[in-house]
Write an enzyme that holds these catalytic residues in place. Structure first.
Site, PDB file in Angstrom:
ATOM      1  N   HIS A  26      -2.676 -12.102  -3.370  1.00 57.31           N
ATOM      2  CA  HIS A  26      -3.756 -12.081  -2.366  1.00 57.31           C
ATOM      3  C   HIS A  26      -4.897 -12.897  -2.941  1.00 57.31           C
ATOM      4  O   HIS A  26      -5.456 -12.508  -3.982  1.00 57.31           O
ATOM      5  CB  HIS A  26      -4.203 -10.650  -2.105  1.00 57.31           C
ATOM      6  CG  HIS A  26      -3.090  -9.758  -1.658  1.00 57.31           C
ATOM      7  ND1 HIS A  26      -2.872  -9.434  -0.341  1.00 57.31           N
ATOM      8  CD2 HIS A  26      -2.099  -9.146  -2.360  1.00 57.31           C
ATOM      9  CE1 HIS A  26      -1.809  -8.643  -0.249  1.00 57.31           C
ATOM     10  NE2 HIS A  26      -1.320  -8.461  -1.469  1.00 57.31           N
ATOM     11  N   GLU A 207       5.609   0.180  -1.030  1.00 58.80           N
ATOM     12  CA  GLU A 207       4.772   0.126  -2.251  1.00 58.80           C
ATOM     13  C   GLU A 207       4.463   1.582  -2.614  1.00 58.80           C
ATOM     14  O   GLU A 207       4.878   2.070  -3.658  1.00 58.80           O
ATOM     15  CB  GLU A 207       3.485  -0.660  -1.973  1.00 58.80           C
ATOM     16  CG  GLU A 207       2.529  -0.710  -3.159  1.00 58.80           C
ATOM     17  CD  GLU A 207       1.221  -1.461  -2.844  1.00 58.80           C
ATOM     18  OE1 GLU A 207       0.952  -1.760  -1.663  1.00 58.80           O
ATOM     19  OE2 GLU A 207       0.465  -1.731  -3.807  1.00 58.80           O
TER      20      GLU A 207
HETATM   21  N1  HPA Z   1      -1.000  -3.588  -1.042  1.00 59.59           N
HETATM   22  C1  HPA Z   1      -1.574  -3.525   0.149  1.00 59.59           C
HETATM   23  N2  HPA Z   1      -2.621  -4.265   0.472  1.00 59.59           N
HETATM   24  C2  HPA Z   1      -3.118  -5.104  -0.426  1.00 59.59           C
HETATM   25  C3  HPA Z   1      -2.581  -5.207  -1.669  1.00 59.59           C
HETATM   26  C4  HPA Z   1      -1.441  -4.423  -1.994  1.00 59.59           C
HETATM   27  O1  HPA Z   1      -0.861  -4.454  -3.086  1.00 59.59           O
HETATM   28  N3  HPA Z   1      -3.322  -6.123  -2.332  1.00 59.59           N
HETATM   29  C5  HPA Z   1      -4.273  -6.556  -1.492  1.00 59.59           C
HETATM   30  N4  HPA Z   1      -4.160  -5.937  -0.332  1.00 59.59           N
HETATM   31 ZN    ZN Z   2       0.053  -7.134  -2.153  1.00 58.82          ZN
END
Ligand code: HPA
Ligand code: ZN
Length: 346
Positions: A26, A207
């Site tokens: 990101h 995640e």
């Molecule tokens: N997960 C979800 N949203 C995010 C992440 C991530 O790892 N990094 C930046 N925005």
């Molecule tokens: Zn991410």
């Protein structure tokens, strides 16, 4: 390739030297505290931290949300086109040092348009840095526009609409931000529209969220890659599908450690996923917040897990395979990779 001939002492240098792509980064997560303070000053934006050290000390996360709160606060200093350029350029210099040959960068336009920063400012600044990365550093780079999943689908549809004049500057769309309670199904229509526009589609899933979110990303959003995806290990049928269809998972070990997805790097399931034949590779996610860029992810993960030169080769190959570039380019990178491994005795 004789991987056993690479001596373990030379493996760290090989990891640093090998060509690789980065597919899960990101760009707002590459904003270092020093640059946040520099931009806050030049743009006269107030940030609720008194110094670089105080800000850095706040980077003690307990889960995804505790990180996102600080990440959005950091991004609030970005106002003008040169801010977006400078942020991306700083990342490309790090990427070059890490022998990244190609990067597909996420950006979060809603974080900026909500503060009245025009879409044109965001995309033009980032795109100009991508062009310079190619001409000045020899890194090919492209942009993937992410929708924030904690916001509504209407907001995402409006964002896609606003991006339409700039479709030649983005290669795809993604889905990020707070995962739990925001399943992929919420974004079915906007992803269908993006696909109809010829854009690639990827999504964060698994995640922190359950395997069901990975199924949803694949079946409902038609995601071509899954970002993170580490929770897939809890679902045997899903693991079989990911392996059979060679659906890439863009894994981010330092991020997973810092957000307490795994207690320690030594507990990470990367090795198990590789050994089960999944198309996984390493990425830095938000390197300014998680304590390391791409090579730090490779070095620390290999130091913590029983991984070998064979795994390193597989990860680099997977990083080429999973990228959105034409096949001849991937083949050229594989040739470069082979030459690099030969230098290290393979
Ligand atoms: N997960 C979800 N949203 C995010 C992440 C991530 O790892 N990094 C930046 N925005
Ligand atoms: Zn991410």
């Amino acid at each position: 390739m004789n991987f056993a001939a690479v001596s373990p002492e030379r493996l760290p240098d090989l990891l640093r030297a090998m060509p690789k792509t980065e597919l899960h980064m990101h760009i707002e997560g590459s904003l270092e505290p020093e640059l946040i303070f520099q931009m806050a000053k030049r743009n006269q934006v107030q940030i609720p931290y008194s110094s670089v050290d105080v800000l850095r000390a706040a980077y003690a996360f307990t889960d995804l949300q505790s990180f996102l709160d600080i990440y959005y606060a950091g991004a609030s200093v970005l106002l003008h086109e040169p801010d977006f350029y400078d942020m991306a350029w700083a990342y490309f210099l790090k990427a070059q040092a890490d022998n990244v040959v190609h990067a597909e960068l996420f950006f979060d336009p809603q974080t900026h348009t909500a503060r009245q920063v025009p879409m044109a400012t965001v995309i033009n600044g980032l795109h100009r840095a991508c062009v310079d990365a190619q001409t000045k550093l020899g890194i090919s780079a492209s942009l993937i526009m992410c929708f924030l999943r904690h916001l509504s689908e209407e907001d995402a549809l409006q964002t896609l609409q606003e991006a339409k004049p700039y479709l030649d500057k983005i290669i795809g769309v993604g889905l990020d931000s707070s995962e739990q309670g925001h399943p992929p199904e919420k974004f079915e229509r906007v992803f269908a529209q993006a696909r109809a526009l010829g854009l690639h589609v990827v999504a964060h899933a698994g995640e922190e969220g359950p395997p069901a979110y990975i199924w949803g990303a694949l079946d409902v959003l038609k995601a071509e890659r899954i970002d993170h995806g580490v929770q897939a290990m809890h679902d045997t049928a899903l693991m079989q599908r990911l392996a059979q269809e060679r659906i890439p998972l863009t894994v981010c070990p330092l991020s997973n450690q810092k957000l307490c997805v795994f207690p320690n790097l030594a507990d990470h399931n990367l090795g198990a996923m590789l050994d089960q034949g999944l198309c996984v590779m390493l990425n830095s996610d938000d390197p300014a917040y998680f304590g390391g860029y791409l090579n730090d992810n490779y070095l620390q993960t290999f130091a913590a897990l029983p991984l070998t030169a064979t795994h390193a080769y597989q990860l680099a190959c997977n990083s080429f395979e999973a990228s959105f570039v034409p096949e001849p380019q991937k083949q050229a990178w594989r040739t470069q990779l082979d030459a690099c491994f030969k230098l290290y005795g393979a």
